[in-house]
Design an enzyme around this catalytic site. Sequence first.
Site, PDB file in Angstrom:
ATOM      1  N   LYS A   1       7.093   0.958  10.782  1.00 41.22           N
ATOM      2  CA  LYS A   1       7.998  -0.116  10.331  1.00 41.22           C
ATOM      3  C   LYS A   1       9.442   0.108  10.774  1.00 41.22           C
ATOM      4  O   LYS A   1      10.303  -0.739  10.506  1.00 41.22           O
ATOM      5  CB  LYS A   1       7.946  -0.240   8.813  1.00 41.22           C
ATOM      6  CG  LYS A   1       6.579  -0.147   8.144  1.00 41.22           C
ATOM      7  CD  LYS A   1       5.560  -1.102   8.680  1.00 41.22           C
ATOM      8  CE  LYS A   1       4.261  -1.105   7.906  1.00 41.22           C
ATOM      9  NZ  LYS A   1       4.353  -1.550   6.529  1.00 41.22           N
ATOM     10  N   SER A   9       0.810  -1.230   0.000  1.00 43.30           N
ATOM     11  CA  SER A   9       0.000   0.000   0.000  1.00 43.30           C
ATOM     12  C   SER A   9       0.838   1.272   0.000  1.00 43.30           C
ATOM     13  O   SER A   9       0.288   2.373  -0.084  1.00 43.30           O
ATOM     14  CB  SER A   9      -0.916   0.000   1.230  1.00 43.30           C
ATOM     15  OG  SER A   9      -0.125  -0.011   2.406  1.00 43.30           O
ATOM     16  N   THR A  10       2.150   1.153   0.076  1.00 43.63           N
ATOM     17  CA  THR A  10       2.999   2.355   0.026  1.00 43.63           C
ATOM     18  C   THR A  10       3.454   2.651  -1.395  1.00 43.63           C
ATOM     19  O   THR A  10       3.559   3.802  -1.820  1.00 43.63           O
ATOM     20  CB  THR A  10       4.220   2.197   0.963  1.00 43.63           C
ATOM     21  OG1 THR A  10       3.772   1.845   2.277  1.00 43.63           O
ATOM     22  CG2 THR A  10       5.042   3.475   1.053  1.00 43.63           C
ATOM     23  N   GLY A  65       4.436  -9.426   3.846  1.00 41.26           N
ATOM     24  CA  GLY A  65       3.115  -9.217   4.451  1.00 41.26           C
ATOM     25  C   GLY A  65       2.012  -9.327   3.405  1.00 41.26           C
ATOM     26  O   GLY A  65       0.890  -9.717   3.686  1.00 41.26           O
ATOM     27  N   ASP A  95      10.468  -0.399  -2.977  1.00 39.37           N
ATOM     28  CA  ASP A  95       9.476  -1.324  -2.452  1.00 39.37           C
ATOM     29  C   ASP A  95       9.162  -0.970  -1.003  1.00 39.37           C
ATOM     30  O   ASP A  95       9.895  -0.200  -0.360  1.00 39.37           O
ATOM     31  CB  ASP A  95      10.040  -2.756  -2.535  1.00 39.37           C
ATOM     32  CG  ASP A  95       8.957  -3.822  -2.451  1.00 39.37           C
ATOM     33  OD1 ASP A  95       9.272  -4.999  -2.704  1.00 39.37           O
ATOM     34  OD2 ASP A  95       7.805  -3.478  -2.127  1.00 39.37           O
ATOM     35  N   GLY A  96       8.073  -1.505  -0.500  1.00 37.33           N
ATOM     36  CA  GLY A  96       7.721  -1.303   0.905  1.00 37.33           C
ATOM     37  C   GLY A  96       8.406  -2.343   1.775  1.00 37.33           C
ATOM     38  O   GLY A  96       9.207  -3.144   1.296  1.00 37.33           O
ATOM     39  N   ASP A 152       7.629  -4.636   5.759  1.00 39.72           N
ATOM     40  CA  ASP A 152       6.800  -4.819   6.954  1.00 39.72           C
ATOM     41  C   ASP A 152       7.523  -4.349   8.203  1.00 39.72           C
ATOM     42  O   ASP A 152       6.887  -3.952   9.186  1.00 39.72           O
ATOM     43  CB  ASP A 152       6.411  -6.304   7.081  1.00 39.72           C
ATOM     44  CG  ASP A 152       5.570  -6.725   5.901  1.00 39.72           C
ATOM     45  OD1 ASP A 152       4.461  -6.181   5.742  1.00 39.72           O
ATOM     46  OD2 ASP A 152       6.043  -7.545   5.094  1.00 39.72           O
ATOM     47  N   GLU A 209       9.698  -9.870  -5.280  1.00 49.06           N
ATOM     48  CA  GLU A 209      10.296  -8.651  -4.717  1.00 49.06           C
ATOM     49  C   GLU A 209      11.791  -8.837  -4.503  1.00 49.06           C
ATOM     50  O   GLU A 209      12.600  -7.967  -4.805  1.00 49.06           O
ATOM     51  CB  GLU A 209       9.616  -8.310  -3.385  1.00 49.06           C
ATOM     52  CG  GLU A 209       8.197  -7.809  -3.556  1.00 49.06           C
ATOM     53  CD  GLU A 209       7.500  -7.611  -2.230  1.00 49.06           C
ATOM     54  OE1 GLU A 209       7.721  -8.421  -1.303  1.00 49.06           O
ATOM     55  OE2 GLU A 209       6.742  -6.633  -2.103  1.00 49.06           O
TER      56      GLU A 209
HETATM   57  O1  LIG Z   1       6.557  -7.126   1.238  1.00 55.71           O
HETATM   58  C1  LIG Z   1       5.489  -6.701   0.831  1.00 55.71           C
HETATM   59  C2  LIG Z   1       4.503  -7.526   0.127  1.00 55.71           C
HETATM   60  O2  LIG Z   1       4.886  -8.863   0.077  1.00 55.71           O
HETATM   61  C3  LIG Z   1       5.115  -5.266   1.067  1.00 55.71           C
HETATM   62  O3  LIG Z   1       6.078  -4.416   0.460  1.00 55.71           O
HETATM   63  C4  LIG Z   1       5.087  -5.053   2.565  1.00 55.71           C
HETATM   64  O4  LIG Z   1       4.103  -5.935   3.092  1.00 55.71           O
HETATM   65  C5  LIG Z   1       4.759  -3.612   2.957  1.00 55.71           C
HETATM   66  O5  LIG Z   1       3.468  -3.323   2.535  1.00 55.71           O
HETATM   67  P1  LIG Z   1       2.819  -1.886   2.902  1.00 55.71           P
HETATM   68  O6  LIG Z   1       3.518  -0.859   2.044  1.00 55.71           O
HETATM   69  O7  LIG Z   1       1.390  -2.052   2.534  1.00 55.71           O
HETATM   70  O8  LIG Z   1       3.037  -1.647   4.373  1.00 55.71           O
END
Ligand SMILES: O=C(CO)[C@H](O)[C@H](O)COP(=O)(O)O
Length: 283
Positions: free
Chosen positions: A161, A67-68, A136, A121-122, A124, A143
């Site tokens: 995080k 979601s980021t 997550g 990338d984001g 967790d 990724e």
């Molecule tokens: O690793 C991931 C998906 O597998 C996401 O990048 C991670 O879960 C972070 O997500 P968000 O930006 O929604 O906090």
Amino acid sequence: MQQSSLHTFVDNGIGYVDSCTSWSRAVSNASASSIDAVDAAKRLAAYTAVDRHVQPGDKIIGIGSGSTVPYVVERILQQGDERNRDRVFLPTGFQSQQLITLAGLRLGDITQYPEIDVTIDGADEADTDLNCIKGGGACQLREKVLAEAARTFIVVADYRKNSTVLGTNYTSGVPIEVSPFASTSVLRSLRTKLDSPNATLRMARAKAGPVVTDNSNFIIDAPFTEVALRKPRELLASIKLLTGVVEVGLFCGVVKAAYFGNQDGSVTAKFENGEVVHIEEGK
Ligand SMILES: O=C(CO)[C@H](O)[C@H](O)COP(=O)(O)O
């Protein structure tokens, strides 16, 4: 581009693109949603990272999942058509692919572009040494491929995080992608040999049965002790050795920098050399 539209459009499942869905029509249909503190922090992290790490010369760009990253795509779009016209964007899963497609950016594939300029990338959770828990959203295999293929891999996240030790805030356990055939034996090994007695198969919410990844595998979430999570490289290696494990949501030694949006409008940037920089609002 309304920043919430990209989220709304993708998150509400109306993001499936068919030939007649135009980006502008889709955006106008997506209802504007308010941005709460966490989302504002995600946007702050994403915008700051894109401004610093997506330069005019960067043509092959990896887009993460979660979601980021919609804010990452939004900020890249704001760099303008002229800049984006000769760029190619590589996805890390179905959601990421939708993001790229819906934004009207050119989609590429890791087999065509094995060397990536920058992947964003984001995460967790990230610790002091930029070891990350990822997965997550069950996308960690692709990724990690795009993270390792990138000259520069950048993580963007909200303040929740930003940890000292993994497992402090993200307590669901280390996401582990496993072959469905081997899932029971991997669960058994995690519980009896790797001291994760509460390891569980991740069950789906809007579907009967387990979550199925973009690679047609299952996910096991395995909580570990703080002692184990203080040595994430060793833990990663021991999990990877279990037969049937496809990929582990521990990213070690691959993050160049991580940007965390804070509630006060500032950003905390952590770098692989251990440096931590506090970026005031608007800087
Ligand atoms: O690793 C991931 C998906 O597998 C996401 O990048 C991670 O879960 C972070 O997500 P968000 O930006 O929604 O906090």
